[in-house]
Design a protein around this motif. Structure first.
Motif, PDB file in Angstrom:
ATOM      1  N   LEU A  73     106.852  78.186  68.432  1.00  0.00           N
ATOM      2  CA  LEU A  73     107.223  79.181  69.431  1.00  0.00           C
ATOM      3  C   LEU A  73     108.223  80.189  68.889  1.00  0.00           C
ATOM      4  O   LEU A  73     108.283  81.318  69.342  1.00  0.00           O
ATOM      5  N   HIS A  74     109.030  79.736  67.969  1.00  0.00           N
ATOM      6  CA  HIS A  74     110.088  80.608  67.468  1.00  0.00           C
ATOM      7  C   HIS A  74     109.991  80.727  65.958  1.00  0.00           C
ATOM      8  O   HIS A  74     110.755  80.116  65.225  1.00  0.00           O
ATOM      9  N   PRO A  75     109.016  81.489  65.509  1.00  0.00           N
ATOM     10  CA  PRO A  75     108.832  81.615  64.062  1.00  0.00           C
ATOM     11  C   PRO A  75     109.959  82.424  63.436  1.00  0.00           C
ATOM     12  O   PRO A  75     110.791  82.983  64.137  1.00  0.00           O
ATOM     13  N   ILE A 135     103.018  72.834  68.934  1.00  0.00           N
ATOM     14  CA  ILE A 135     103.152  74.179  69.496  1.00  0.00           C
ATOM     15  C   ILE A 135     104.621  74.545  69.689  1.00  0.00           C
ATOM     16  O   ILE A 135     105.016  75.694  69.464  1.00  0.00           O
ATOM     17  N   GLU A 136     105.455  73.578  70.069  1.00  0.00           N
ATOM     18  CA  GLU A 136     106.871  73.909  70.297  1.00  0.00           C
ATOM     19  C   GLU A 136     107.580  74.288  68.997  1.00  0.00           C
ATOM     20  O   GLU A 136     108.598  74.979  69.023  1.00  0.00           O
ATOM     21  N   ASP A 158      98.333  82.810  66.332  1.00  0.00           N
ATOM     22  CA  ASP A 158      98.493  83.868  67.326  1.00  0.00           C
ATOM     23  C   ASP A 158      99.947  83.806  67.787  1.00  0.00           C
ATOM     24  O   ASP A 158     100.305  82.987  68.637  1.00  0.00           O
ATOM     25  N   PRO A 159     100.824  84.628  67.218  1.00  0.00           N
ATOM     26  CA  PRO A 159     102.259  84.445  67.464  1.00  0.00           C
ATOM     27  C   PRO A 159     102.640  84.618  68.928  1.00  0.00           C
ATOM     28  O   PRO A 159     103.559  83.959  69.407  1.00  0.00           O
ATOM     29  N   GLY A 160     101.926  85.474  69.649  1.00  0.00           N
ATOM     30  CA  GLY A 160     102.285  85.717  71.038  1.00  0.00           C
ATOM     31  C   GLY A 160     102.263  84.460  71.890  1.00  0.00           C
ATOM     32  O   GLY A 160     103.089  84.291  72.783  1.00  0.00           O
TER      33      GLY A 160
END
Lengths: 336, 757
Positions: free
Chosen positions: B748-750, B744-745, B619-621
């Motif tokens: 965050l910036h795919p 998760i970190e 879920d990219p958001g």
């Protein structure tokens, strides 16, 4: 763990009297009330808490949830987290609270943990909980903060000081902050109602003092103000795994919508602050604006503007922003 | 009689058909009802409690240790530290059958080698008294600079040990048209069985009995006899039930000789339970690995070179390397290969095997590199692997005893729906979520250890099988009963399995996934012997129910001895024959020869194989990633218990999710103390992290290993899970992180925009 005596309080007055024998109700208290015990017993085993007297308050009649005539909800201090999460009044009027409770801990812990105990949960900061680390201003005032230069991925970015960066771990208290709960306390000087925003203290130079409680003060219940038919609320918690983990970032959002327009917004954050973190900055951005993503993003920026990253936790700033935007998107969507 | 039963392919409807069926664990009710006794559950008369005091620095020495206050506290019997600790020998360092985790005898000197090291031990009448007194021992230290550097480049020198070599890797690398040259890192992981290490030590003036949470009673007995200086026969180790071990309980750690020495010194039984904090420092860990993998292939995808260089950490006390290259030389076909290893020393405790030691971190690196190579080749990663299937074990020239990796890949691809795979990053959607797919192969070594067992048929109608191996929670009790039932036909509820005691015939350590392959043939042999004796009594005993009949005319069915020509009920119950003959029991011994010593077995390369296909949802958001679906196709020979085997693979896949996304022991850089040293902060998979799992066993009996055709299923399931997950993460997010865990970190910036490969 050191030896201690256990007293079962037969009345609120007795509990208060016993509690008032301590010099402080904060870190280092020699008298502690015990309800579910899910935090206190752990910390006693770890020698972080060393009360000489433990006062069991489970026999007091503080386990009711009552709808007041004005529509507010009174939640007894001893209501178990699991019961509160599934309470029909809570589910109907305060879904944010139910969601927050169910996102916390595990089923077993929620069966034991209580409303007042959850409000008084201690931080998960490693350096606080493990006495092998000598420096922790919260545990031993003046000893320093090992977390600032240490492993601080889980620590706070808001409300920190050069003396402490420990997060407040509660989910429930974050939801209650967004709901503008009032905490009812009975003490030596009588009864008082404290707005949750005034209940917690940021660490400043005295991280060992976490709230306004004085010796003998006993939380008896929490009151949630009445909601309107236009009120919607939501809680979103982000963390590594899907269950049984403290928040890396969480957002409790409570909004009143007037069509597409946000009439009122209350935003509180978990996992990022040294206390359950109300963001009036974000609320001001949102109020009067249409429920649109651009405004959510501006609000999220505003909420995190004062954030200060440390060695390992800078990601929390962006994570919290995303959390706010998503929670607002969800709460204002048609399905919410 | 039953000589003709084919244990690897039992006929349907026969007792032997229980081999392979989903029999529930026979020890399940004991565990769910609380009757099963784990090591710390043993309470002996006059027992006292030992609680260690641990070092709070990572490097230095003790300058003073003041136990005066502690010694005066209520209930305290003694405070042991360097200077008054009873003598302990080093466990024989040359022995392979008496291994310990950390070879330095506890409190041997005043040097601190790692944070958490035991510096004193308080013994008191109660656990609480001992804990309180342990907190009152005052220790001062002089610190010296510590080294827990995560950078293991000091291991990458020309002195690396060559573990396997063929051809010329550099030439092979230049010969390739497409190459991958990347470094992959796995973090320190800590074993976190729910049952913490524990020992109850009893000394009777001459003999020790240790109730020890161990994966190997036989090894523990030898090692502890060595350290305590008593003859082997005066050391008994008992372990009836284990709350899991994951390798961490293969070898005794220093708390065990401490408790035993104190028990002898005080002449009181001593219980010592290692607490969860100490579990992170004193009883081993999976070491950090840094692995450089270089692959080269032709444009058609044929590998021309594989180079795998790696370093892992060990303590200042012991040099224990992580054998990351275990599977590298044999997994894929290539003319040029080199595997080199080294160990670097850090101020950490001694590492120890964790489920799939070596191969699991090793395959994370090499299979990740294969996936990266497939992308560079614009080739399907399944096809790339099929194309590089070897004909034989190219590292030894031996044929594989039984290898069906191609079928694992093709069956898995079919079950998973791999034909719909679109390699473009971020191209696959499920509602609002982006999904990613990944695949990797798995391998784990197989073998047999030498073992003895004894089976008796008793005049109370029971059959008893005994072996000095142990059940570490995996189903060993159950499969042993299955084999006895398969061979004798006696109902399961009349079969008693006795394990976990060094008084029994010597059995293997529960490690390396070898118990099943090792013990089953010896049980079979012992059961035949017991039955043969019984039938002999039936035909020629006094009295004999079948006088004049030949043993070959008789059969044993459901506990009845009968003429093969007649129905079972026309015969006589076996216990009746024994009762009438006034014989308590017939019984026989069975032995299995180690595959490492058997000439027949030395002709083959024994390995298990598998393939994992993984789907993640992203879920990219909110940078949320979950593993949603895993298909695992596993080639472990004949499966003996379908339920227990599936349980092993599913558990391993869940552990693999943790390895890929969560697990990492974090150390405070200033003190070398772990900072997530508890089950709330050391993140492992929780129930909602469990993906939908489909486990398929190919079930081809490996009869070169044993007549049962079973290899072992404990470790293979974890091998290859992490690289399949990280491949799926890349496909979903565009994030290529070559260091576990992917958190998760990192997500965050795919990748800013979708791009084609």
């Amino acid at each position: 763990m050191i030896d201690f005596s256990l007293t079962r309080a037969g009345s609120t007055e007795q509990a208060i009297r016993l509690g008032a024998n301590a010099k402080t109700a904060q870190q280092g208290a020699l008298v502690r009330f015990i309800a579910g015990g899910t935090t206190l017993v752990d910390l006693m085993k770890l020698d972080v808490e060393q009360p000489r007297q433990v006062v069991d308050i489970n026999g007091l009649a503080l386990a009711d949830v009552v709808r007041n005539p004005d529509g507010s909800l009174r939640i007894g201090a001893l209501v178990r987290n699991a019961d509160l999460a599934h309470n029909p009044e809570v589910l109907r009027s305060y879904p944010v609270l139910s969601l927050a409770l169910l996102s916390g801990a595990s089923g077993q812990l929620r069966n034991m943990a209580t409303t007042s105990g959850n409000l008084l949960q201690r931080t998960r900061c490693t350096y606080f909980r493990d006495t092998a680390f000598p420096a922790c201003n919260k545990r031993e005032p003046g000893s320093g903060c090992a977390a600032i230069e240490g492993n601080n991925r889980i620590n706070a970015v808001l409300g920190t000081s050069e003396h402490c960066i420990a997060t407040h771990p509660s989910d429930m208290a974050v939801a209650m902050t967004a709901l503008e709960a009032r905490i009812h306390v009975v003490g030596l000087k009588g009864e008082r109602d404290i707005a949750i925003a005034d209940f917690y203290r940021v660490p400043g130079t005295t991280p060992n003092i976490e709230n306004v409680l004085e010796p003998g003060d006993l939380i008896t219940y929490v009151t949630l103000p009445a909601t309107t038919p236009a009120t919607r609320s939501h809680y979103l918690k982000l963390r590594d795994r899907a269950s049984y983990e403290f928040a890396l970032a969480s957002a409790a959002v409570v909004v009143e919508l007037d069509g597409k327009r946000i009439r009122k917004a209350r935003i509180a954050l978990g996992g990022v602050g040294t206390k359950p973190w109300r963001s009036e900055e974000a609320e001001r951005v949102l109020e009067g604006k249409p429920a649109e993503e651009a405004h959510f993003k501006t609000a999220a920026e505003a909420a995190m503007r004062a954030a200060k990253p440390y060695r390992e936790n800078g990601f929390k700033i962006e994570l919290a922003r995303r959390c706010i935007v998503r929670a607002l998107t969800t709460v204002t969507s048609e399905q919410a | 009689m039953a000589d003709d039963i084919n244990m690897a392919n039992p006929a349907p409807g026969t007792p032997a058909a229980i081999l392979g069926s989903a029999v529930p664990r026979i020890d399940g009710p004991l565990k769910t009802s609380g009757v099963a006794r784990y090591s710390a559950d043993f309470n002996l008369p006059r027992m006292v409690y030992a609680v260690p005091v641990v070092a709070t620095i990572g490097s230095g020495r003790i300058t003073s240790l003041d136990a005066t206050q502690a010694e005066g506290m209520r209930g305290v019997l003694k405070v042991y530290r360097h200077g008054n600790m009873p003598r302990l020998y080093k466990s024989n360092p040359a022995s392979r059958t008496a291994q310990v985790g950390e070879t330095r005898p506890p409190m041997d000197d005043e040097t601190i080698y790692y944070n958490g090291q035991y510096v004193a031990v308080v013994v008191a009448e109660t656990m609480d008294q001992a804990r309180a007194a342990a907190g009152a021992v005052k220790v001062r230290y002089a610190t010296t600079p510590l080294n827990i550097s995560r950078d293991l480049s000091d291991g990458f020198t020309d002195k690396m040990e060559v573990k396997s070599k063929r051809g010329d890797v550099d030439q092979g690398f230049s010969a390739g048209t497409v190459t991958v040259d990347e470094t992959y890192i796995t973090p320190i992981e800590t074993h976190n069985p729910i049952e913490m290490h524990a020992v109850v030590a009893d000394w009777d003036g001459r003999n020790f009995t240790l109730y020890e949470s161990t994966q190997g009673v036989a090894n523990a007995k030898e090692a502890m006899a060595d350290m305590l200086g008593v003859p082997q026969e005066n050391m008994r180790v008992v372990m009836q039930f284990l709350g899991s071990g994951f390798g961490g309980k293969l070898f005794p750690w220093t708390h065990t000789p401490i408790a035993a020495a104190a028990a002898r010194d005080l002449n009181r039984p001593v219980k010592l339970v290692v607490d969860r904090h100490m579990m992170f420092t004193n009883v081993g860990h999976r070491p950090r690995t840094v692995q450089r993998v270089r692959l080269a292939a032709t444009s058609a995808g044929k590998l021309t070179s594989i180079s795998h260089d790696y370093a892992s950490d060990s303590s200042l006390l012991d040099e224990k390397g992580e054998n990351c290259g275990e599977a590298t030389p044999l997994l894929w076909s290539t003319p040029n290969l080199r595997v080199r290893a080294s160990v670097v020393r850090r101020n950490l405790g001694t590492p120890t095997p964790m489920r799939g030691p070596g191969a699991v971190p090793g395959l994370y690196a090499t299979e990740s590199a294969m996936n990266e190579l497939a992308i560079k080749l614009r080739m399907d990663p399944v096809q790339l692997r099929l194309l590089n299937e070897p004909e034989l074990d190219e590292s030894t020239g031996k044929p594989f005893s039984s290898r069906h990796l191609k079928e694992c890949l093709t069956t898995g691809a079919e079950k998973f729906g791999w034909s719909r795979y679109n390699p473009e990053v971020g191209s696959m959607k499920k509602g609002d979520l982006t999904i990613g797919w990944g695949v990797a192969a798995a391998s784990w070594i197989a073998g047999r250890s030498g073992t003895d067992t004894h089976v008796s048929m008793n005049d109370d109608g029971t059959v008893r099988v005994v072996c000095g191996t142990q059940d570490i929670g995996t189903g060993t009790y159950t499969i042993f009963a299955q084999v006895v039932h398969a061979r004798t036909g006696v109902p399961m509820d009349r079969i008693k399995v006795v394990l976990g005691d060094t008084r029994l015939p010597s059995g293997p350590m529960s490690g390396g996934s070898m118990v099943t392959g090792s013990v089953l043939p010896s049980i079979d042999e012992a059961a035949r012997e017991a039955m043969g004796q019984l039938l002999k009594i039936a035909t020629s005993g006094n009295p004999a129910p079948f006088p004049g009949a030949k043993v070959d005319d008789l059969a044993l069915t459901d506990g009845y001895v009968h003429l093969k020509s007649g129905a079972p009920a026309s015969g006589v119950r076996f216990e009746k024959i024994l009762q009438d003959a006034n014989v308590r029991a017939t019984g026989g011994k069975g032995s299995t020869q180690s595959s490492f010593e058997s000439d027949a077995a030395k002709k083959f390369s024994f390995h298990s194989f598998g393939a994992h296909f993984v789907e993640v949802e992203y879920d990219p958001g909110i940078a949320r990633l979950r593993v949603s679906r895993v298909v695992s196709v596993i080639d472990v020979g004949k499966v003996i218990n379908a339920r227990a085997a599936r349980n092993q693979i599913e558990g391993a896949v869940v552990m693999g999710v943790g390895m890929a996304l969560f697990e990492e022991t974090q150390y405070d850089a200033r003190t070398a103390r772990p900072t997530n040293n508890n089950l709330a902060d050391y993140i492992i998979s929780s129930n909602p992290d469990t993906p939908e799992m489909d486990v398929v066993f190919l079930d081809y009996p490996d009869t070169n290993l044993s007549s049962f055709g079973a290899r072992g299923v404990g470790e293979i399931g974890l091998a290859g899970v992490a690289p399949a997950i990280t491949a799926a993460i890349y496909q979903a997010t565009g994030v290529r992180k070559r260091e576990l865990p992917v958190r998760i970190e990192d997500l965050l910036h795919p990748a800013p925009a979708l791009h084609s490969i």
